[in-house]
Design a protein around this motif. Structure first.
Motif, short mmCIF file in Angstrom:
data_model
loop_
_atom_site.label_atom_id
_atom_site.label_comp_id
_atom_site.label_asym_id
_atom_site.label_seq_id
_atom_site.Cartn_x
_atom_site.Cartn_y
_atom_site.Cartn_z
N SER A 283 -2.64 11.28 -10.50
CA SER A 283 -2.31 9.86 -10.27
C SER A 283 -1.18 9.42 -11.18
O SER A 283 -0.26 8.72 -10.75
N ASP B 136 -0.11 1.44 -3.98
CA ASP B 136 -1.50 1.24 -3.58
C ASP B 136 -2.46 1.40 -4.76
O ASP B 136 -2.27 2.23 -5.64
N ARG C 241 -6.07 3.21 -9.85
CA ARG C 241 -7.47 3.29 -10.24
C ARG C 241 -7.75 4.34 -11.31
O ARG C 241 -8.56 4.16 -12.21
N ASP D 273 0.82 -1.22 0.00
CA ASP D 273 0.00 0.00 0.00
C ASP D 273 0.85 1.27 0.00
O ASP D 273 0.52 2.26 0.66
N THR E 120 0.22 5.45 0.91
CA THR E 120 -0.93 5.76 1.77
C THR E 120 -0.51 6.03 3.21
O THR E 120 -1.33 6.45 4.01
N SER F 107 -5.25 2.75 -5.00
CA SER F 107 -5.94 4.04 -5.16
C SER F 107 -5.23 4.92 -6.21
O SER F 107 -5.87 5.76 -6.83
#
Ligand code: C2E
Ligand code: MG
Ligand code: MG
Ligand code: MG
Length: 288
Positions: free
Chosen positions: A212, A199, A204, A177, A180, A201
């Motif tokens: 991102s 991670d 995505r 992860d 984060t 997130s």
């Protein structure tokens, strides 16, 4: 009047909190019984090399099917297990089961096991790990443990000492992860991790969010500078895979290739008959 309303709201929260605490206690009791009855199971999710398309390893993930509620997510019951100490029994069972399983894989692919901070800080963590390796006959080099950054917050010096001894056994350590936690970069410098898992997130939205994309590129740059392989978690769509391939990400894991599943589903791979997933999506990778 306002005072009255205030009191009403307070009573409402009190009742809600009471309900949440009761709910937790119920789950905790059921979890304790489930451990005793050996009702936990493991599923495995393949990790795939982006350049080769080959399966490069599996992450073991625990599953609990409650007799009444059905499947309870580990993101719900792992925190309860950590608070109640049940994580020690669960973690021990997961490690033993994953190592027993991986020791039967003819192709000797690595298995990654999540280790909770509570487990890592337990006095007998190393002794247990050594005992499990000895009893299952798994080569330490076939095992990888995944530590989330939160594990590093408490008592950094002691955590690092433990991780150093894990590495001395020949077991690899991955940071899970990544991105984060509170001090990702400091953690990378404090301990010689063998792998970084970005991670999900960040993955995505990697093909439609500049933020991102910039973050994932930076982590990949960090990985190449530190000579650490980077694994992208949670790859669900072809566009995400294409981005990661263009940015030379080494490995991916995600529903795009496979959901976590009972290891029997991957028998062709673990037995060495095949190196590629049968999933239709696997054809998105270069010719084999
Ligand atoms: P994690 O270690 O980061 O594991 C990855 C999680 O992402 C897994 O959820 C996996 O099923 C899910 N995942 C993988 N690919 C995709 C994808 O493409 N899309 C989406 N949306 N999700 C994807 P799972 O199995 O529910 O586990 C959640 C977390 O619970 C794990 O996160 C880990 O922190 C913890 N956990 C699971 N099993 C264990 C265990 O045996 N021991 C400990 N200590 N923690 C565990
Ligand atoms: Mg993990
Ligand atoms: Mg993760
Ligand atoms: Mg996670």
């Amino acid at each position: 009047r306002a005072k009255q309303d205030g009191r009403g709201v307070y009573r409402f929260f009190e009742a809600q909190m009471g309900a949440a605490v009761r709910e937790k206690r119920l789950l905790e009791n059921d979890l304790r019984a489930a451990i005793a009855r050996n009702e936990l199971t493991l599923v495995f999710q393949p990790q795939v090399g982006v350049a080769s398309g080959e399966v490069t390893g599996f992450e073991a993930l625990v599953r609990w099917t409650h007799p009444v509620r059905g499947e309870v997510s580990p993101s719900v019951f792992i925190p309860i297990a950590e608070e109640s100490g049940l994580i020690l029994a669960i973690g021990d069972w997961v490690m033993r089961e994953a190592c027993t399983e991986a020791a039967t894989w003819t192709n000797r692919l690595p298995v990654a096991v999540n280790v909770s901070p509570v487990q890592l800080h337990a006095a007998d963590f190393l002794a247990n790990l050594e005992a499990i390796l000895a009893q299952t006959g798994l080569a330490p080099g076939q095992l990888e443990i995944e530590i989330t950054e939160t594990a590093l917050i408490r008592d950094l010096a002691r955590t690092i000492a433990t991780l150093d001894r894990v590495k001395a056994l020949g077991v690899r350590v991955a940071m899970d992860d990544f991105g984060t936690g509170y001090s990702s970069l400091a953690n990378l410098r404090a301990f010689a991790f063998d792998k970084i898992k970005v991670d999900q997130s960040f993955i995505r939205s990697v093909d439609h969010s500049d933020q991102s994309a910039a973050i994932v590129r930076a982590v990949l740059g960090l990985g190449s500078g530190l000579k650490l392989p980077v694994v992208a978690e949670g790859v669900e769509r072809l566009e995400e895979l294409e981005f990661l391939r263009a940015e030379a990400c080494a490995e991916v894991q995600g529903y795009f290739f496979s959901r976590p599943a009972p290891i029997a589903d991957f028998a062709a791979i673990t037995s060495g008959r095949d190196r590629f997933l049968l999933a239709a999506n696997a054809t998105a990778l270069p010719a084999r």
